[in-house]
Design a protein around this motif. Structure first.
Motif, PDB file in Angstrom:
ATOM      1  N   ILE A  91       0.835  -1.206   0.000  1.00  0.00           N
ATOM      2  CA  ILE A  91       0.000   0.000   0.000  1.00  0.00           C
ATOM      3  C   ILE A  91       0.865   1.250   0.000  1.00  0.00           C
ATOM      4  O   ILE A  91       0.619   2.199  -0.751  1.00  0.00           O
ATOM      5  N   HIS A  95       0.671   4.123  -2.948  1.00  0.00           N
ATOM      6  CA  HIS A  95      -0.363   5.106  -2.603  1.00  0.00           C
ATOM      7  C   HIS A  95      -0.273   6.388  -3.423  1.00  0.00           C
ATOM      8  O   HIS A  95      -1.250   7.111  -3.567  1.00  0.00           O
ATOM      9  N   THR A 149      -4.996  -4.632  -1.007  1.00  0.00           N
ATOM     10  CA  THR A 149      -4.052  -3.601  -1.447  1.00  0.00           C
ATOM     11  C   THR A 149      -4.791  -2.460  -2.125  1.00  0.00           C
ATOM     12  O   THR A 149      -4.524  -1.279  -1.876  1.00  0.00           O
ATOM     13  N   GLY A 152      -6.476  -0.219   0.365  1.00  0.00           N
ATOM     14  CA  GLY A 152      -5.559   0.682   1.051  1.00  0.00           C
ATOM     15  C   GLY A 152      -5.086   1.821   0.180  1.00  0.00           C
ATOM     16  O   GLY A 152      -4.835   2.923   0.670  1.00  0.00           O
ATOM     17  N   ILE A 153      -4.955   1.583  -1.121  1.00  0.00           N
ATOM     18  CA  ILE A 153      -4.538   2.643  -2.048  1.00  0.00           C
ATOM     19  C   ILE A 153      -5.575   3.749  -2.088  1.00  0.00           C
ATOM     20  O   ILE A 153      -5.236   4.938  -2.137  1.00  0.00           O
ATOM     21  N   LYS A 155      -7.357   5.859  -0.312  1.00  0.00           N
ATOM     22  CA  LYS A 155      -7.484   6.437   1.034  1.00  0.00           C
ATOM     23  C   LYS A 155      -8.694   7.354   1.147  1.00  0.00           C
ATOM     24  O   LYS A 155      -9.354   7.407   2.181  1.00  0.00           O
ATOM     25  N   ALA A 187      -4.189  -0.618   6.095  1.00  0.00           N
ATOM     26  CA  ALA A 187      -4.491   0.604   5.343  1.00  0.00           C
ATOM     27  C   ALA A 187      -4.523   1.814   6.273  1.00  0.00           C
ATOM     28  O   ALA A 187      -4.003   2.889   5.929  1.00  0.00           O
ATOM     29  N   CYS A 190      -0.942   2.800   7.017  1.00  0.00           N
ATOM     30  CA  CYS A 190      -0.259   3.515   5.933  1.00  0.00           C
ATOM     31  C   CYS A 190      -0.680   4.977   5.883  1.00  0.00           C
ATOM     32  O   CYS A 190       0.141   5.859   5.592  1.00  0.00           O
TER      33      CYS A 190
END
Length: 377
Positions: A91, A95, A149, A152-153, A155, A187, A190
């Motif tokens: 992530i 991001h 993943t 989490g990217i 946001k 997530a 991150c």
């Protein structure tokens, strides 16, 4: 190390958009991480602005070095909490894949240009990169990353864009923005590691540039407290070594604070699994004192570094370049490669093309199309 019950378990991943057989020696999240590192979009980050343009100095952070620092901080926090470090790293490294050239200035200008066409969100663009724009595999567009993943990217996401995502992928990564639930702990981690990283490295880069001074930073309690500690322990320390040591202590304190505060939150909430995390309030957090200190530091950087006249001058020119690039391609799409010029949704194709540019390529393209040289990219 065994994962905690509330961690994201790669063996229980919600899977990929296109089914693939598992690999024998890598988990699903390790595979995601590897695909991200080998992607074209990741390589471009080395020439994309964080705060200072690449030509302004060889040692200032870029989007790539920022992403690596987020990954390092994230893994340092994940391990003692029993979270999946590989997912955190994946992530963190992905991001900012959708970020434009010229940092937030480029993003704001592109969003302005795309206003009549659905706007531009760099988090959504990062998802678009890994879902559609990367071209590496024979059976699908994008990188075909795992749900966790991709979750989490993404946001942040507007309600309108979340609805569009939900229509295309029912129950997918846009759903939580409609249900107002949380993403995985990895997530959440991150997101906070991103804040810790950019606060610390922007202090470092700001001091290196001379746009902010140690004396100014002494008005920031988080910095001033560790400065006093360093001076007490090392009375003769000065210059870069002094700054490095203060930033090091500040980073360490924030990492330990997140570990301790989040650990207590997890004990209090006692989520039985990763799904229970999504139904809870955000659990990865600072203590109240550290949250206050981090916010004060962020406010200082906004007022004294990001709004410094020298940075603002560069920001204004960068915005002009993005706006003029967008207008030029809209007027003459064939100035772009055919794969973009032939798209049905031309404004979105232009946004994809510009967002994928490095700072220096955007500068060269702007010069080619307008005859101007606004920045020494």
């Amino acid at each position: 190390m065994a994962l905690a019950p509330y961690a994201s378990d790669p063996t229980r991943s919600r899977g990929r958009r296109f089914e693939e057989a598992p690999t024998p020696h890598r988990s699903a999240f390790q595979r995601d991480r590897d695909r991200i590192v080998h992607s074209t979009a990741f390589r471009r980050l080395v020439y994309k602005t964080q705060v200072f343009l690449n030509h302004e100095g060889d040692l200032f952070r870029t989007r790539m070095t920022h992403s690596i620092e987020v990954a390092q901080l994230g893994r340092s926090i994940a391990r003692p909490l029993g979270l999946d470090e590989d997912l955190v790293e994946a992530i963190a490294l992905a991001h900012d894949l959708g970020h434009t050239p010229f940092g937030h200035a480029g993003q704001d200008a592109l969003d302005e240009c795309m206003g009549p066409y659905g706007g531009f969100e760099h988090n959504l663009q990062s998802l678009r990169v890994v879902d559609q724009l990367e071209e590496r595999y024979p059976r699908f567009d994008g990188l075909n990353l795992s749900f966790e993943t991709r979750e989490g990217i993404l946001k942040h996401c507007s309600h309108a864009n979340a609805e569009r995502l939900e229509a295309r992928e029912p129950g997918g990564v846009g759903r939580r923005f409609l249900d107002r639930t949380q993403p995985s702990l990895e997530a959440q981690l991150c997101n906070l590691a991103d804040e810790i990283a950019y606060n610390a490295h922007d202090v470092d880069d700001g001091l290196r540039s001379g746009l902010i001074t140690r004396e100014q930073l002494e008005s920031v309690p988080l910095f001033e407290g560790y400065l006093r500690e360093v001076v007490r322990a090392h009375p003769t320390l000065a210059g870069r070594r002094l700054a490095y040591e203060v930033i090091r202590l500040m980073l360490s304190a924030q990492v330990h604070d997140v570990i301790d505060t989040t650990g207590q939150a997890l004990r209090d909430e006692a989520p039985r699994d990763a799904d229970a995390v999504r139904a809870a309030t955000p659990l990865v957090r600072f203590s109240a004192d550290m949250r206050r200190g981090s916010t004060e530091l962020k406010r200082f950087l906004f007022q004294n570094l990001y709004r410094h006249p020298q940075v603002m001058e560069t920001t204004g020119l960068a915005k002009q370049m993005v706006r003029e690039l967008f207008a030029a391609y809209l007027a003459c799409p064939t100035d772009m490669p055919a794969a973009y010029a032939s798209q049905d949704d031309l404004p979105r194709a232009i946004a994809d093309y510009i967002a994928g540019m490095t700072d220096r390529f955007a500068g060269r393209e702007h010069g080619r199309l307008t005859g101007k040289r606004l920045l020494a990219t």
